[in-house]
Scaffold this motif. Sequence first.
Motif, PDB file in Angstrom:
ATOM      1  N   GLY A  57       0.783  -1.229   0.000  1.00 16.88           N
ATOM      2  CA  GLY A  57       0.000   0.000   0.000  1.00 16.88           C
ATOM      3  C   GLY A  57       0.809   1.270   0.000  1.00 16.88           C
ATOM      4  O   GLY A  57       0.267   2.344   0.304  1.00 16.88           O
ATOM      5  N   ILE A  58       2.128   1.188  -0.296  1.00 20.64           N
ATOM      6  CA  ILE A  58       2.966   2.381  -0.394  1.00 20.64           C
ATOM      7  C   ILE A  58       3.501   2.493  -1.812  1.00 20.64           C
ATOM      8  O   ILE A  58       3.333   1.589  -2.636  1.00 20.64           O
ATOM      9  N   THR A  59       4.136   3.623  -2.106  1.00 18.49           N
ATOM     10  CA  THR A  59       4.774   3.817  -3.407  1.00 18.49           C
ATOM     11  C   THR A  59       6.244   3.458  -3.298  1.00 18.49           C
ATOM     12  O   THR A  59       6.937   3.912  -2.391  1.00 18.49           O
ATOM     13  N   SER A  95       2.078   0.955  -8.160  1.00 16.47           N
ATOM     14  CA  SER A  95       2.816   1.469  -7.001  1.00 16.47           C
ATOM     15  C   SER A  95       4.310   1.188  -7.102  1.00 16.47           C
ATOM     16  O   SER A  95       5.088   1.670  -6.271  1.00 16.47           O
ATOM     17  N   ILE A  96       4.740   0.412  -8.108  1.00 16.87           N
ATOM     18  CA  ILE A  96       6.146   0.049  -8.264  1.00 16.87           C
ATOM     19  C   ILE A  96       6.715   0.824  -9.450  1.00 16.87           C
ATOM     20  O   ILE A  96       6.348   0.596 -10.605  1.00 16.87           O
ATOM     21  N   LEU A  97       7.606   1.746  -9.170  1.00 16.22           N
ATOM     22  CA  LEU A  97       8.150   2.649 -10.180  1.00 16.22           C
ATOM     23  C   LEU A  97       9.662   2.486 -10.251  1.00 16.22           C
ATOM     24  O   LEU A  97      10.329   2.404  -9.224  1.00 16.22           O
ATOM     25  N   PHE A  98      10.198   2.446 -11.474  1.00 18.58           N
ATOM     26  CA  PHE A  98      11.644   2.415 -11.680  1.00 18.58           C
ATOM     27  C   PHE A  98      12.094   3.743 -12.261  1.00 18.58           C
ATOM     28  O   PHE A  98      11.585   4.186 -13.290  1.00 18.58           O
ATOM     29  N   ALA A  99      13.054   4.368 -11.618  1.00 10.92           N
ATOM     30  CA  ALA A  99      13.539   5.674 -12.065  1.00 10.92           C
ATOM     31  C   ALA A  99      14.270   5.546 -13.393  1.00 10.92           C
ATOM     32  O   ALA A  99      15.082   4.632 -13.575  1.00 10.92           O
ATOM     33  N   ARG A 100      13.977   6.454 -14.318  1.00 11.75           N
ATOM     34  CA  ARG A 100      14.796   6.547 -15.524  1.00 11.75           C
ATOM     35  C   ARG A 100      16.138   7.146 -15.132  1.00 11.75           C
ATOM     36  O   ARG A 100      16.198   8.153 -14.444  1.00 11.75           O
ATOM     37  N   ASP A 101      17.222   6.510 -15.565  1.00 13.60           N
ATOM     38  CA  ASP A 101      18.556   6.981 -15.199  1.00 13.60           C
ATOM     39  C   ASP A 101      18.758   8.421 -15.663  1.00 13.60           C
ATOM     40  O   ASP A 101      18.522   8.755 -16.823  1.00 13.60           O
ATOM     41  N   GLY A 102      19.201   9.264 -14.744  1.00 14.86           N
ATOM     42  CA  GLY A 102      19.411  10.678 -15.047  1.00 14.86           C
ATOM     43  C   GLY A 102      18.220  11.554 -14.729  1.00 14.86           C
ATOM     44  O   GLY A 102      18.333  12.788 -14.797  1.00 14.86           O
ATOM     45  N   SER A 103      17.081  10.956 -14.378  1.00 13.88           N
ATOM     46  CA  SER A 103      15.935  11.754 -13.979  1.00 13.88           C
ATOM     47  C   SER A 103      16.235  12.467 -12.659  1.00 13.88           C
ATOM     48  O   SER A 103      16.846  11.887 -11.752  1.00 13.88           O
TER      49      SER A 103
END
Length: 229
Positions: A57-59, A95-103
């Motif tokens: 239940g979290i991001t 709720s599961i996010l992967f950062a784009r490198d350099g963001s």
Amino acid sequence: MIYLTGDTHGSYRHVRRFVAEHDLGPADVLICLGDTGFDYFNDERDAQIKDKADRMGITLLCSRGNHDRNPASLPSYHLIPWRGGEVYCDDRWPSILFARDGSVFDLDGRATVAIGGAYSVDKAYRLAKGYAWFPDEQLTLDEMHAVEQALAARDWRVDTVLSHTCPAAFVPQEALLAGVDQSTVDTAMEDWLQTIEDRLDYRRWYCGHFHIEKQEGPLRIVHHDILEF
């Protein structure tokens, strides 16, 4: 609230306990510094791990580790804007996010850049055993250049860096595996991150990868601990 932790390799029991103890919800963010376990197997086991994590239940904001498939290579992921940067999202597990490198993200007013990737010292073992290994586990030269461009656009100033491995000067020698001939280890990511660290005006740096807890100057290596961001 925003928290962060290190390599979980798919084991989120301590995270679930932390979430329950602190009564966290969808507005709360946990940063995972790579080797998340979410896309390692490329079969139904990945879905089971993601289902359990989604039910917390979290991001989750994740950097890509050397035991994670590159989300850019998986058709189920697509880029979406998130807090001033971009993240890869699979709509089945929003709720599961992967950062784009350099963001560069705005995390509670802190400009925070995400940089994934690392070399697997267990590469030979995984290949010999038939376990998954990903040829794109490290950033390409083009991806490194994109990160540099993003930082140059900010005049090489951010508040916080999130990475999987660390700059060469911070590599914890005491945590290196004794059974691995270190002369065979590709340190291209650590060497490149050192060129970033040399130029960057920053306040704090967090990374995982080494499975220890250690503070050295502005850099914190995180493994099992869950820290307030």
